[in-house]
Scaffold this motif. Structure first.
Motif, PDB file in Angstrom:
ATOM      1  N   SER A 104       0.832  -1.204   0.000  1.00  0.00           N
ATOM      2  CA  SER A 104       0.000   0.000   0.000  1.00  0.00           C
ATOM      3  C   SER A 104       0.870   1.259   0.000  1.00  0.00           C
ATOM      4  O   SER A 104       0.597   2.219  -0.732  1.00  0.00           O
ATOM      5  CB  SER A 104      -0.929  -0.016   1.214  1.00  0.00           C
ATOM      6  N   ARG A 108       1.508   4.235  -3.199  1.00  0.00           N
ATOM      7  CA  ARG A 108       1.302   5.677  -3.033  1.00  0.00           C
ATOM      8  C   ARG A 108       2.525   6.511  -3.391  1.00  0.00           C
ATOM      9  O   ARG A 108       2.403   7.721  -3.569  1.00  0.00           O
ATOM     10  CB  ARG A 108       0.875   5.992  -1.619  1.00  0.00           C
ATOM     11  N   ASP A 117      -0.142  12.333  -1.352  1.00  0.00           N
ATOM     12  CA  ASP A 117      -0.649  12.982  -0.144  1.00  0.00           C
ATOM     13  C   ASP A 117       0.360  12.661   0.968  1.00  0.00           C
ATOM     14  O   ASP A 117       0.387  11.552   1.501  1.00  0.00           O
ATOM     15  CB  ASP A 117      -2.032  12.418   0.174  1.00  0.00           C
ATOM     16  N   ASP A 119       0.767  13.516   4.103  1.00  0.00           N
ATOM     17  CA  ASP A 119       0.271  13.077   5.408  1.00  0.00           C
ATOM     18  C   ASP A 119      -0.199  11.631   5.371  1.00  0.00           C
ATOM     19  O   ASP A 119       0.078  10.857   6.291  1.00  0.00           O
ATOM     20  CB  ASP A 119      -0.861  13.981   5.891  1.00  0.00           C
ATOM     21  N   ARG A 120      -0.886  11.236   4.308  1.00  0.00           N
ATOM     22  CA  ARG A 120      -1.368   9.855   4.191  1.00  0.00           C
ATOM     23  C   ARG A 120      -0.200   8.882   4.055  1.00  0.00           C
ATOM     24  O   ARG A 120      -0.188   7.821   4.675  1.00  0.00           O
ATOM     25  CB  ARG A 120      -2.312   9.721   2.988  1.00  0.00           C
ATOM     26  N   ASP A 123       1.375   8.530   7.408  1.00  0.00           N
ATOM     27  CA  ASP A 123       0.547   7.687   8.277  1.00  0.00           C
ATOM     28  C   ASP A 123       0.738   6.209   7.948  1.00  0.00           C
ATOM     29  O   ASP A 123       0.905   5.376   8.845  1.00  0.00           O
ATOM     30  CB  ASP A 123      -0.935   8.053   8.145  1.00  0.00           C
ATOM     31  N   LEU A 124       0.712   5.880   6.667  1.00  0.00           N
ATOM     32  CA  LEU A 124       0.920   4.489   6.252  1.00  0.00           C
ATOM     33  C   LEU A 124       2.304   3.996   6.653  1.00  0.00           C
ATOM     34  O   LEU A 124       2.462   2.878   7.149  1.00  0.00           O
ATOM     35  CB  LEU A 124       0.743   4.351   4.746  1.00  0.00           C
TER      36      LEU A 124
END
Length: 155
Positions: A104, A108, A117, A119-120, A123-124
């Motif tokens: 995942s 990204r 993104d 921030d995303r 987070d991941l």
């Protein structure tokens, strides 16, 4: 009490210790890439994260091979200490979860035209690193229970 490690077990454990250190270095590289500044040039930031994640993916593959192979650590532990089958099953299942998180993350920050993104992605990445830290701790506990051997891996 189970017997301590045999010579062939000792070789496997030393290989595991060396690989554990490499995995930790890859984790640190990903952490550093995620923490780097993304303002101004997100593509460059994403590329650094991608490179670190690819390196981590390679080390994770080696880890899974070392532990899950027919002559791997998990088989050796189960042969010597069947009572540890639950812990082995948990660690094996975690490999699937970790791989999914890593895939995942790679999706990204891979070579795409879309600006990620930040921030995303962070987070991941931090969720992945947290899972890996806990996985390594459980793995260390398992090896100690089976062999009374501290694999360390921070050198």
């Amino acid at each position: 009490m189970e017997p301590s490690a045999t010579t062939s077990d000792a070789d496997l454990l030393e290989e595991l210790r060396r690989h554990r250190a490499e995995l930790r270095e890859s984790m640190s590289a990903l952490e550093g890439a995620l923490a780097g500044p993304a303002v101004g040039d997100r593509d460059r930031w994403a590329q650094r994260v991608h490179v670190a994640a690819v390196e981590l993916a390679g080390d994770l593959r080696q880890h899974v091979d070392l532990t899950e192979a027919p002559d791997g650590l998990h088989r050796e532990i189960l042969a010597a200490s069947p009572r540890l089958s639950g812990a082995v099953a948990t660690l094996t299942h975690e490999h699937v979860l970790i791989r999914g998180q890593l895939d995942s993350l790679l999706a990204r920050v891979g070579p795409v035209e879309v600006i990620p993104d930040v921030d995303r992605v962070r987070d991941l990445g931090t969720a992945l690193l947290g899972r890996l830290v806990r996985h390594r701790q459980r793995g260390s506990d398992l090896v100690y229970e089976a062999y009374e051997f501290d694999i360390g891996g921070e050198t």
